[in-house]
Design an enzyme around this catalytic site. Structure first.
Site, PDB file in Angstrom:
ATOM      1  N   LYS A  17     -13.587 -60.836 -80.600  1.00  8.16           N
ATOM      2  CA  LYS A  17     -14.564 -60.474 -79.564  1.00  8.16           C
ATOM      3  C   LYS A  17     -15.886 -60.124 -80.237  1.00  8.16           C
ATOM      4  CE  LYS A  17     -11.229 -60.548 -76.422  1.00  8.16           C
ATOM      5  NZ  LYS A  17     -11.090 -61.686 -75.500  1.00  8.16           N
ATOM      6  N   SER A  47     -11.772 -67.334 -74.742  1.00  6.59           N
ATOM      7  CA  SER A  47     -12.499 -66.110 -74.396  1.00  6.59           C
ATOM      8  C   SER A  47     -13.863 -65.994 -75.057  1.00  6.59           C
ATOM      9  CB  SER A  47     -11.657 -64.871 -74.759  1.00  6.59           C
ATOM     10  OG  SER A  47     -11.537 -64.743 -76.161  1.00  6.59           O
TER      11      SER A  47
END
Length: 277
Positions: free
Chosen positions: A163, A91
């Site tokens: 993230k 990701s």
């Protein structure tokens, strides 16, 4: 009649000369070479009688001391400064690759504040990840657990995520403008950290970040289930209290060593948000 001065003064024992022609100390006899040899022999005998240290035991003692100090320092660093984590997904490519090991700074978000662009590791308190079945304990699991506890091994807990912070409390974040860009407080940003291998697919959203929360997105936009994909839970926001720390360096593998950037130039034109209430 004057006394007659003898041509050769009378010699006394205390005027004796040493064998090299120098004068001896009055009343002190010249040391005997035999006595000196005996004294040296006696000293050597005393030293020989002292027990000799085992060099192997001395070496082991030093090794144990060094290891103990290393473990204590590692534990203190892991507890108060840095902690290691393992990257299991794609990701955050190409910033972070699968199997990268990173160190996070535990001093962020407290006492040092978060900034837009920071890469953060956080607990999955919002249930973004599927539940992980607990594996049966193995006979050597305690080794890995111990190394992880003292900070000598990366945390491979599958209930953490990594993230990039896009919106801080009070920020108005939306997507997308005519060029497919994210806007923060009305200012479009050119996100140079996004994975260049793919053009991000449009995924519209328009939110204002509440107090105590942040909006996060993955750099590999087409393969990241981030705040955009979880707006039904807590609005897609991450609680700041769930953030473990800011990722600072890639520590492993060696050919990936680098300091992670938060790209301040990307956000330098973004105005401040509202109070976040």
């Amino acid at each position: 009649m004057p006394d007659k001065v003898p041509e050769n003064p009378e010699r006394h024992d205390d005027d004796a000369r040493l064998s090299d022609g120098t004068a001896g100390v009055a009343g002190v006899a010249e040391p005997s070479p035999v006595a000196d040899a005996a004294a040296d022999t006696g000293n050597q005998t005393d030293e020989d009688e002292k027990p000799r240290r085992n060099p192997v035991l001395g070496w082991l003692k030093e090794i144990v001391t060094v290891v103990a100090i290393a473990v204590v320092l590692s534990f203190l660093i892991k507890t108060f400064l840095f902690r290691a984590f393992y990257i299991p997904s794609e990701s955050m490519e190409s910033t972070l690759d699968v199997n990268d090991r990173i160190f996070i700074n535990l001093l962020v978000p407290e006492p040092f504040a978060l900034q837009r662009g920071d890469v953060v590791v956080f607990n999955d308190s919002q249930g973004w990840l599927p539940a992980v079945l607990k594996k049966p304990a193995g006979p050597l699991d305690w080794v890995g657990d111990t190394l992880e506890f003292v900070g000598l091994a990366a945390d491979d807990n599958e209930q953490h995520l990594v993230k990039r912070v896009i919106g801080l409390p009070g920020d108005h974040v939306s997507c997308c403008d005519a060029q497919g860009r994210v806007s923060i407080n009305g200012t479009p940003v050119d996100e140079t950290y996004i994975n260049p291998a793919e053009v991000p697919q449009p995924n519209p959203f328009d939110i204002v970040v509440p107090a105590g929360k942040v909006w996060v997105m993955g750099d590999n936009r087409n393969h990241s289930a981030d705040s955009r994909a979880h707006q039904e839970v807590n609005g897609g926001f991450i609680n700041i209290e769930d953030i473990e720390g800011k990722a600072t360096v890639i520590a492993w593998p060696v050919n990936r060593w680098t300091v992670l950037d938060n790209y301040p130039d990307v956000f330098k034109s973004v105005p401040a948000g509202t109070s976040g209430k």
